[in-house]
Design a protein around this motif. Sequence first.
Motif, short mmCIF file in Angstrom:
data_model
loop_
_atom_site.label_atom_id
_atom_site.label_comp_id
_atom_site.label_asym_id
_atom_site.label_seq_id
_atom_site.Cartn_x
_atom_site.Cartn_y
_atom_site.Cartn_z
N ILE A 94 0.82 -1.21 0.00
CA ILE A 94 0.00 0.00 0.00
C ILE A 94 0.86 1.26 0.00
O ILE A 94 0.49 2.28 -0.58
CB ILE A 94 -0.96 0.00 1.21
N THR A 106 -7.10 5.48 4.50
CA THR A 106 -6.35 4.32 4.04
C THR A 106 -5.73 3.57 5.21
O THR A 106 -5.71 2.34 5.25
CB THR A 106 -5.25 4.74 3.05
N GLN A 158 -6.51 -0.22 6.11
CA GLN A 158 -5.39 -1.16 6.18
C GLN A 158 -5.43 -1.95 7.47
O GLN A 158 -5.17 -3.17 7.48
CB GLN A 158 -4.09 -0.36 6.08
N TRP A 188 -6.93 -6.06 -2.31
CA TRP A 188 -6.84 -4.61 -2.07
C TRP A 188 -6.52 -3.94 -3.39
O TRP A 188 -5.52 -4.25 -4.04
CB TRP A 188 -5.76 -4.30 -1.03
N CYS A 227 -5.98 -0.13 -5.12
CA CYS A 227 -5.88 1.32 -5.04
C CYS A 227 -6.39 1.89 -6.36
O CYS A 227 -5.76 1.73 -7.40
CB CYS A 227 -4.44 1.74 -4.79
N ASP A 284 -9.74 1.27 -2.45
CA ASP A 284 -9.16 2.43 -1.79
C ASP A 284 -9.10 3.62 -2.73
O ASP A 284 -8.71 3.49 -3.89
CB ASP A 284 -7.75 2.07 -1.29
N ASP A 285 -9.48 4.80 -2.23
CA ASP A 285 -9.39 6.06 -2.97
C ASP A 285 -10.30 6.05 -4.20
O ASP A 285 -9.86 6.23 -5.33
CB ASP A 285 -7.94 6.31 -3.39
N THR A 302 -13.01 3.34 0.47
CA THR A 302 -12.58 4.62 1.04
C THR A 302 -12.76 5.69 -0.02
O THR A 302 -12.41 5.49 -1.18
CB THR A 302 -11.11 4.60 1.51
#
Length: 324
Positions: free
Chosen positions: A4, A209, A213, A230, A232, A281-282, A308
């Motif tokens: 990450i 994040t 995590q 996961w 991103c 994520d993001d 997220t």
Amino acid sequence: MATILEALVRSCASKLQDVITNEAILILGVEEELAELLQRVELIQCCIYDAEKRRAKELAVSNWLGQLRDVIYDVDEILDVARCKGSKLLPDHPSWSSNKSAACNGHSVFSCFCNIGPRRDVGVQIRSLNKKIEKILKDSIFLTFDSGTQSTGSDSTSKLIRSSNLIEPNLVGKEIIHSSRKLVDLVLANKEKRSHKLAIVGTGGVGKTTLAQKIYNDQKIRGSFNIHAWICVSQDYNEVALLKEVLRNIGVYHEEGETIGELQRKLAETIKGKSFFLVLDDVWQSNIWTDLLRTPLHATTAGAILVTTRDVQIAMTIGVQHIH
């Protein structure tokens, strides 16, 4: 396998490239400081892969990465602050009153006295971050890293980093512990449901994040699902590249030239009858779920998706059952 932190460094470099020519940044007059920051982040980006490989065996490398993680979060936050303060100085912003316009009459926007305070504050913070990163680059451990093991390509695939071996950060404070336990309990309570969705929502740099995590690494989570992934996502993801990244996360490799539909079917076939835990994520656009992942992921027996995002409307459009 990428981590990450590698994803954060790449995302930070990409974000810096995007904002340097942004009108809100130009009006603050901090583009030179940001260009210097970008140059240093790109230097770090070249060696992050080798640093991550050595982290588990070398305490000095682990400490170096911890310092890097903290400063990357700070960079992400100051970019949001800079865009926010800069946008308020633009003539078409609601806060730009007639009084300010009158006070600045006859002068350029860049020389207007009413802009000096925000420009100075942001500039001081960016220069401080530049000094912190310069110190990290001057650390003797940095000179031992191999900068040739990681691709520096700028295509869309490089912005999608898989990570099933995430760094466990040094988290402190009762709030982060309470929040992670609460969300882990919510995931486990709904683990038998199909595509149960939760979201962590907040501005850049607040720790979305980091919290995600902590949940991802929780042993109860690790032991409750057959498949873990996961992704991103970032702002300008590519649909084909993202689907390929999801498949690589779960150990399935694609063929050259496969279409979105073919990749979706392959994903559906792989997870059919299995349980999964997926972190997105993001997330900047809701159609990553509504148009791309919803159909194939409904093939599973049970699963949970943790998102997220900075925008609560995106979380609501995705249809999350809980917003933290």
